[in-house]
Design an enzyme around this catalytic site. Structure first.
Site, mmCIF file in Angstrom:
data_model
loop_
_atom_site.group_PDB
_atom_site.id
_atom_site.type_symbol
_atom_site.label_atom_id
_atom_site.label_comp_id
_atom_site.label_asym_id
_atom_site.label_seq_id
_atom_site.Cartn_x
_atom_site.Cartn_y
_atom_site.Cartn_z
ATOM 1 N N SER A 124 0.728 -1.279 0.116
ATOM 2 C CA SER A 124 -0.112 -0.142 0.011
ATOM 3 C C SER A 124 0.830 1.263 0.060
ATOM 4 O O SER A 124 2.029 1.304 0.435
ATOM 5 C CB SER A 124 -0.983 0.043 1.106
ATOM 6 O OG SER A 124 -1.538 1.261 1.514
ATOM 7 N N TYR A 152 -1.163 0.098 10.225
ATOM 8 C CA TYR A 152 -1.220 -0.752 8.762
ATOM 9 C C TYR A 152 -0.115 -0.581 8.031
ATOM 10 O O TYR A 152 0.404 -1.405 7.413
ATOM 11 C CB TYR A 152 -2.613 0.139 8.286
ATOM 12 C CG TYR A 152 -2.864 -0.434 6.723
ATOM 13 C CD1 TYR A 152 -3.500 -1.833 6.600
ATOM 14 C CD2 TYR A 152 -2.652 0.299 5.496
ATOM 15 C CE1 TYR A 152 -3.740 -2.018 5.342
ATOM 16 C CE2 TYR A 152 -2.882 -0.019 4.293
ATOM 17 C CZ TYR A 152 -3.449 -1.206 4.388
ATOM 18 O OH TYR A 152 -3.828 -1.822 3.045
ATOM 19 N N LYS A 156 2.479 -3.186 6.377
ATOM 20 C CA LYS A 156 2.698 -3.518 5.022
ATOM 21 C C LYS A 156 4.304 -3.662 4.511
ATOM 22 O O LYS A 156 4.714 -4.444 3.992
ATOM 23 C CB LYS A 156 1.681 -2.635 4.208
ATOM 24 C CG LYS A 156 0.523 -2.898 4.208
ATOM 25 C CD LYS A 156 0.065 -4.114 3.475
ATOM 26 C CE LYS A 156 -1.516 -4.366 3.241
ATOM 27 N NZ LYS A 156 -1.845 -5.377 2.483
#
Length: 337
Positions: A124, A152, A156
């Protein structure tokens, strides 16, 4: 060719599965089996295809059974989204970090039996963020060091490095693709901090109110669903030489402001659609989204013949064409028709 898609019942997993079944091949080999793993059951049309096997349940809990047979290509799309990871730290660690490592370990055991899987990891743009010691450049390119500012994004980025190291060791043929925010997503809102970037289009076109939690001048990097799927497939089919090393690749981005998105909504859906969006600022969402880069120069993606979407009006029309059953705005349906 035996292919696994984790998150196979999700929006991107469903679209990727339909694309693969329509193509009938991947990496030049016929598609013999497509395994879709997710918490929920995939769409009926996918379940009805004789080439599809469905595995429902917690991915981490079912990995041993899921990986009992070898795969040629694994698309790892399953993840807890950004807002969920900020709200529930343990959920993010388990769903994103623990599950990815366990899946890589399963592929490592497969490699020990003589079959190395091509492993495509959906990363991402959230791996990038502004750090006081290393501020983001105005334009992020393929050499920009990720400094994620959310759980997050950190999860990632850790997974990107795991994929790179398992590739270095020969356990997988791994390649990570950094996805831009995908807009316009169909269906119900999810827990992603970026979810409003679909909601401010999707809901008004269905005659529903939508709230925008950031100022209109906020710039974001987007990609349509079609462009995103094209990127995942190009990354999967690229040679190691063309992919350009083991470092994750930035997919191409369309840079727009929220105001430009609303202008495109107005151009497609008229006053009726635009009047259904109101601004209600949320400092938490502003902080997360404002920390993501908005402008990219993606030379490696261009080398794979990937290009960004041309303009957001066409992205809106793409959504209307793909999901006319979810649109009640007659002007939009007429323009897309």
């Amino acid at each position: 060719m035996r292919v696994l898609i984790t998150g196979g019942a999700g929006f991107l997993g469903t679209r990727l599965a339909r694309t693969l079944l329509q193509r009938g091949q991947l990496c030049g080999a016929p598609l013999a089996r497509l395994v879709l793993a997710d918490l929920g059951r995939p769409a009926d049309d996918l379940c009805a295809d004789a080439r599809v096997q469905v595995r429902t349940g917690d991915l981490l809990a079912q990995l041993d059974a899921l990986m009992a047979e070898p795969y040629d290509v694994v698309f790892h799309l399953a993840a807890a989204v950004s807002g969920e990871c900020e709200a529930d730290f343990d959920l993010g660690l388990r769903a994103n970090l623990d599950t990815t490592r366990a899946l890589l370990e399963a592929c490592r055991r497969q490699a020990a039996r003589g079959r190395v899987a091509r492993f495509v990891f959906s990363s991402s743009v959230a791996v990038f963020g502004a750090d006081p010691a290393l501020p983001l450049p105005e334009v992020v390119d393929d050499r920009t060091l990720p400094t994620p500012q959310s759980s997050y994004g950190i999860q990632k980025f850790i997974c990107e490095q795991l994929v790179a190291d398992y590739t270095r060791k020969g356990y997988v043929d791994g390649r990570a693709a950094r996805l831009m925010t995908v807009s316009v997503r169909p269906g119900r809102p999810n827990g992603a901090a970026s979810g409003f970037l679909s909601g401010i289009v999707r809901e008004p076109l269905a005659g529903l109110l939508a709230v925008c939690p950031v100022p209109p001048e906020t710039r974001v990097a987007l990609a349509s669903p079609a462009t995103t799927i094209a990127g995942l497939l190009a990354v999967a089919e690229a040679s190691r030489e063309d992919f350009g090393g083991r470092t994750a690749l930035n997919l191409p981005a369309l840079t727009v402001t929220v105001q430009q998105m609303l202008d495109a909504l107005h151009a497609v859906g008229g006053d009726e659609a635009r009047s259904l969006v109101r601004f209600e600022r949320d400092p938490h969402i502003e902080r997360i989204v404002g920390g993501w880069p908005a402008r990219f120069s993606s030379a490696r993606a261009a080398h794979l013949r990937l290009i960004p979407d041309g303009d957001f009006r066409e992205v809106v029309l793409q959504y209307v064409r793909d999901h006319p059953q979810a649109v009640t705005n007659r002007q939009a349906l007429r323009l897309a028709g």
